[in-house]
Design a protein around this motif. Structure first.
Motif, PDB file in Angstrom:
ATOM      1  N   ARG A   1       0.835  -1.210   0.000  1.00  0.00           N
ATOM      2  CA  ARG A   1       0.000   0.000   0.000  1.00  0.00           C
ATOM      3  C   ARG A   1       0.868   1.258   0.000  1.00  0.00           C
ATOM      4  NH1 ARG A   1      -3.200  -0.327   4.911  1.00  0.00           N
ATOM      5  NH2 ARG A   1      -4.191  -2.057   3.841  1.00  0.00           N
TER       6      ARG A   1
ATOM      7  N   GLU B   1       2.124   1.860  -3.462  1.00  0.00           N
ATOM      8  CA  GLU B   1       1.112   1.818  -4.525  1.00  0.00           C
ATOM      9  C   GLU B   1       0.958   3.167  -5.226  1.00  0.00           C
ATOM     10  OE1 GLU B   1      -0.288   0.004  -6.824  1.00  0.00           O
ATOM     11  OE2 GLU B   1      -0.927  -1.407  -5.267  1.00  0.00           O
TER      12      GLU B   1
ATOM     13  N   THR C   1      -5.912  -0.083  -3.221  1.00  0.00           N
ATOM     14  CA  THR C   1      -5.138  -0.054  -1.966  1.00  0.00           C
ATOM     15  C   THR C   1      -4.359   1.252  -1.794  1.00  0.00           C
ATOM     16  OG1 THR C   1      -3.349  -1.245  -3.063  1.00  0.00           O
ATOM     17  CG2 THR C   1      -4.914  -2.560  -1.794  1.00  0.00           C
ATOM     18  N   TYR C   2      -4.374   2.091  -2.815  1.00  0.00           N
ATOM     19  CA  TYR C   2      -3.723   3.411  -2.740  1.00  0.00           C
ATOM     20  C   TYR C   2      -4.479   4.252  -1.726  1.00  0.00           C
ATOM     21  CZ  TYR C   2      -2.280   7.996  -4.859  1.00  0.00           C
ATOM     22  OH  TYR C   2      -1.801   9.250  -5.120  1.00  0.00           O
TER      23      TYR C   2
ATOM     24  N   SER D   1       0.136   5.901   1.181  1.00  0.00           N
ATOM     25  CA  SER D   1       0.794   6.010  -0.137  1.00  0.00           C
ATOM     26  C   SER D   1       1.102   7.471  -0.454  1.00  0.00           C
ATOM     27  CB  SER D   1      -0.096   5.445  -1.254  1.00  0.00           C
ATOM     28  OG  SER D   1      -0.933   4.417  -0.812  1.00  0.00           O
TER      29      SER D   1
END
Length: 258
Positions: A138, A141, A147-148, A152
């Protein structure tokens, strides 16, 4: 003598020497002369750091681990900090100098370790460590992924993030229930933001708290002008915005006069 892993400290001791060496070797050691390892346990990673041309410090709250390190790594003893990393003012030791952070981080506080690193980023040119795999992924990402998120964007605003490799549960004692992942952060050459940094953090966190909504809805608490909300960027969801677009969004909000 060995140290018993304590569940309340989230301890999973790495047993694989090759992986420990790979983590230690992930640091470039460029432009700093000190390294801080968080949660060294019985020193499987520490041992490889001590071979390098860098001054190694460790921070550990488990007294049993501290006793073990003091008896097995005599030359390290003066540089063992018996404190809680999250609560300790590191400048009591580092006096505003630069140092790298490294470690096999306890999963239960790994995100907090990262947030504290971002707070003191002026001193941290490099960071390598082991997280739960999905957290490591994550952090690294890019936009457009489910999942960002907050980790992130905030990390990548200041650091280049690279996912290095996956580590199976079998190389730990006791084995965790999930895979682990090692990542490396390298601070950007220009890591000051062209916007209000406190506002940037607030915009990112608020946006992702309701990640399914468009920014027009999730940022309602900012009382933005109708004129600004007409901007097409507000029709997007937070996961669609790159780090540079979040910076742009913060600048727009900063300049908005209701």
């Amino acid at each position: 003598m060995s140290v018993k892993a304590k569940k309340h400290l989230g301890q999973h001791f790495l047993r694989d020497e090759n992986i420990a060496k790979k983590i230690a070797d992930s640091l470039s050691l460029n432009n700093y002369s000190k390294v801080l390892e968080i949660g060294p346990g019985m020193g499987v990673l520490t041992k490889y750091l001590l071979e390098k041309d860098v001054e190694t410090y460790v921070i550990e709250i488990d007294t049993e681990s501290v006793d073990y390190l003091k008896s097995h790594y005599l030359n390290l003893a003066p540089r063992i900090i018996e404190k809680d990393f999250l609560k300790y003012n590191l400048n009591d030791v580092f006096n505003n100098e630069s140092f790298a952070i490294i470690g096999n981080f306890p999963y239960n506080i790994s995100s907090q370790i990262l947030f504290k690193t971002l707070e003191i980023r002026d001193q941290i040119p490099e960071f390598s460590g082991m997280f739960q795999k999905e957290v490591a992924k994550r952090i690294c990402e890019k936009e457009g992924s489910k999942t960002y998120g907050i980790l992130s964007v905030l990390t990548q605003a200041f650091y280049e993030a690279e996912y290095l490799f996956t580590v199976p549960p079998s190389v730990f004692n006791p084995p965790p229930k999930v895979d682990s992942g090692v990542l490396k952060l390298t601070r950007k050459e220009n890591y000051t933001l062209p916007c209000d940094e406190a506002l940037f953090f607030k915009v990112v966190k608020t946006s992702f708290q309701q990640r399914r909504k468009t920014l027009r809805n999730s940022l309602k608490t900012f009382n933005l002008s109708d004129n600004l909300k007409a901007n097409s960027i507000f029709g997007q969801r937070p996961e669609q915005l790159s780090v540079s677009e979040f910076i742009e969004l913060t600048q727009l909000i900063e300049n908005d006069v209701n």
